[in-house]
Design an enzyme around this catalytic site. Structure first.
Site, PDB file in Angstrom:
ATOM      1  N   ASN A   1      -5.152   2.389 -13.675  1.00 53.07           N
ATOM      2  CA  ASN A   1      -4.307   1.336 -13.114  1.00 53.07           C
ATOM      3  C   ASN A   1      -2.857   1.817 -13.147  1.00 53.07           C
ATOM      4  OD1 ASN A   1      -3.554  -1.343 -12.217  1.00 53.07           O
ATOM      5  ND2 ASN A   1      -2.860  -1.735 -14.305  1.00 53.07           N
ATOM      6  N   ASN A  57       1.571   3.059  -2.427  1.00 53.72           N
ATOM      7  CA  ASN A  57       0.920   4.023  -3.324  1.00 53.72           C
ATOM      8  C   ASN A  57      -0.361   4.584  -2.715  1.00 53.72           C
ATOM      9  OD1 ASN A  57       2.395   4.363  -6.019  1.00 53.72           O
ATOM     10  ND2 ASN A  57       2.573   2.169  -5.563  1.00 53.72           N
ATOM     11  N   GLY A  70       0.788  -1.226   0.000  1.00 51.52           N
ATOM     12  CA  GLY A  70       0.000   0.000   0.000  1.00 51.52           C
ATOM     13  C   GLY A  70       0.821   1.277   0.000  1.00 51.52           C
ATOM     14  N   HIS A  83       1.049   0.599 -13.255  1.00 52.68           N
ATOM     15  CA  HIS A  83       1.818  -0.592 -13.620  1.00 52.68           C
ATOM     16  C   HIS A  83       3.304  -0.256 -13.636  1.00 52.68           C
ATOM     17  CE1 HIS A  83       2.165  -4.666 -15.148  1.00 52.68           C
ATOM     18  NE2 HIS A  83       3.139  -4.212 -15.928  1.00 52.68           N
ATOM     19  N   ILE A 119      -8.298  -9.025 -11.560  1.00 54.23           N
ATOM     20  CA  ILE A 119      -8.843  -8.360 -12.749  1.00 54.23           C
ATOM     21  C   ILE A 119     -10.309  -8.027 -12.475  1.00 54.23           C
ATOM     22  CG2 ILE A 119      -9.416  -8.690 -15.184  1.00 54.23           C
ATOM     23  CD1 ILE A 119      -6.945 -10.597 -15.296  1.00 54.23           C
ATOM     24  N   ASP A 155      -3.984  -4.365 -18.841  1.00 54.85           N
ATOM     25  CA  ASP A 155      -2.794  -3.506 -18.990  1.00 54.85           C
ATOM     26  C   ASP A 155      -2.686  -2.874 -20.380  1.00 54.85           C
ATOM     27  OD1 ASP A 155      -2.022  -4.030 -16.378  1.00 54.85           O
ATOM     28  OD2 ASP A 155      -0.676  -5.668 -16.927  1.00 54.85           O
TER      29      ASP A 155
HETATM   30  C1  GAR Z   1       3.308  -1.157  -7.487  1.00 50.89           C
HETATM   31  O1  GAR Z   1       4.655  -1.170  -7.855  1.00 50.89           O
HETATM   32  C2  GAR Z   1       2.405  -1.264  -8.699  1.00 50.89           C
HETATM   33  O2  GAR Z   1       2.935  -0.650  -9.848  1.00 50.89           O
HETATM   34  C3  GAR Z   1       2.315  -2.761  -8.879  1.00 50.89           C
HETATM   35  O3  GAR Z   1       2.173  -3.247  -7.573  1.00 50.89           O
HETATM   36  C4  GAR Z   1       2.950  -2.428  -6.700  1.00 50.89           C
HETATM   37  C5  GAR Z   1       2.152  -2.125  -5.460  1.00 50.89           C
HETATM   38  O4  GAR Z   1       2.949  -1.494  -4.507  1.00 50.89           O
HETATM   39  N1  GAR Z   1       1.198  -3.112  -9.707  1.00 50.89           N
HETATM   40  C6  GAR Z   1       1.220  -4.116 -10.587  1.00 50.89           C
HETATM   41  O5  GAR Z   1       2.169  -4.849 -10.741  1.00 50.89           O
HETATM   42  C7  GAR Z   1      -0.048  -4.232 -11.398  1.00 50.89           C
HETATM   43  N2  GAR Z   1       0.049  -5.257 -12.387  1.00 50.89           N
HETATM   44  P1  GAR Z   1       2.286  -0.855  -3.198  1.00 50.89           P
HETATM   45  O6  GAR Z   1       1.364  -1.915  -2.595  1.00 50.89           O
HETATM   46  O7  GAR Z   1       3.433  -0.546  -2.300  1.00 50.89           O
HETATM   47  O8  GAR Z   1       1.522   0.362  -3.605  1.00 50.89           O
END
Ligand code: GAR
Length: 216
Positions: A119, A26, A24, A121, A104, A158
């Site tokens: 989203n 982000n 989390g 990525h 998804i 994606d």
């Molecule tokens: C992030 O790096 C995001 O880009 C990736 O998961 C991570 C979550 O980090 N998402 C994907 O790979 C989507 N296919 P967080 O939980 O620390 O925010």
């Protein structure tokens, strides 16, 4: 500008619903950007499909509704998806953010939030899409550059229109951990920046493209 209006000219902050599955970081970056007044937005609801997702603490500590909607609490996938959708509708969400969400979303969810769902990525799409290990994939491939993409989430995994992208160089000595750390730095800036574009009404989707309009 009337006193009740925010810096971006909105009468009220853009109402966000954040979906996440893990650490989390982000979600935290979004919450902090809201608190600093860096974006004209507020998180109305945080939703995870993983009961042990560490990110829950960031929203709970701030008193933001934080819902755990795991797959095994429902008779089938459709019912779980309906619960995601209903939670966002009930909280008046205007923009859905998938921030490290590992499921998804089905076509009913996409239809409800068409062009109002983004989203995040950790690669320069369309390279290394389709999974949750894009950082490792870029390293394994021997790529010299990867990056971060924020895109409109639609029925194609994606592959929705790209809102913002930023490159991150891969260094000779990088491990998955060091590269991920630099990607996170970019994500924590780029995702709030994308949200602010929506808050300012500056994203127009036309076919494969998300056009970014000039500031009003
Ligand atoms: C992030 O790096 C995001 O880009 C990736 O998961 C991570 C979550 O980090 N998402 C994907 O790979 C989507 N296919 P967080 O939980 O620390 O925010």
């Amino acid at each position: 500008m009337s006193p009740s209006r925010s810096a971006g000219g909105r009468a009220a902050p853009l109402r966000l619903g954040v979906l996440f599955s893990g650490a989390g970081s982000n979600l935290k970056a979004i919450l902090e950007a809201c608190e600093r007044g860096a974006i004209d937005a507020e998180v109305r609801v945080a939703i995870t499909n993983r009961p042990r997702a560490a990110g829950c603490a960031f929203s709970r500590d701030r008193g933001i509704p934080t819902l755990v909607i795991p797959r095994n609490a429902f008779p089938g996938r459709e019912a779980q998806q309906a619960a995601f959708r209903q939670a966002c509708v009930d909280h008046g969400v205007e923009l859905v953010i998938q921030a490290g969400f590992d499921q998804i979303l089905d076509s009913a969810f996409v239809a409800e939030f068409r062009d109002r769902m983004i989203n995040l990525h950790p690669s320069l799409l369309p390279a290394f899409g389709g999974g949750m290990h894009a950082v490792r994939d870029a390293l394994d491939w021997g790529a010299k550059v990867t990056g971060v993409t924020v895109h409109i989430a639609n029925d194609d995994l994606d592959a929705g229109p790209i809102v913002l992208q930023e490159a991150v160089a891969i260094e000779e000595e990088d491990t998955e951990e060091t590269l991920l750390a630099r990607i996170h730095e970019v994500e924590h800036r780029l995702l709030p920046a994308a949200i602010q574009l929506f808050a300012e009404g500056r994203v127009r989707v036309a076919g494969r493209r998300a056009h970014i309009l000039p500031p009003k």
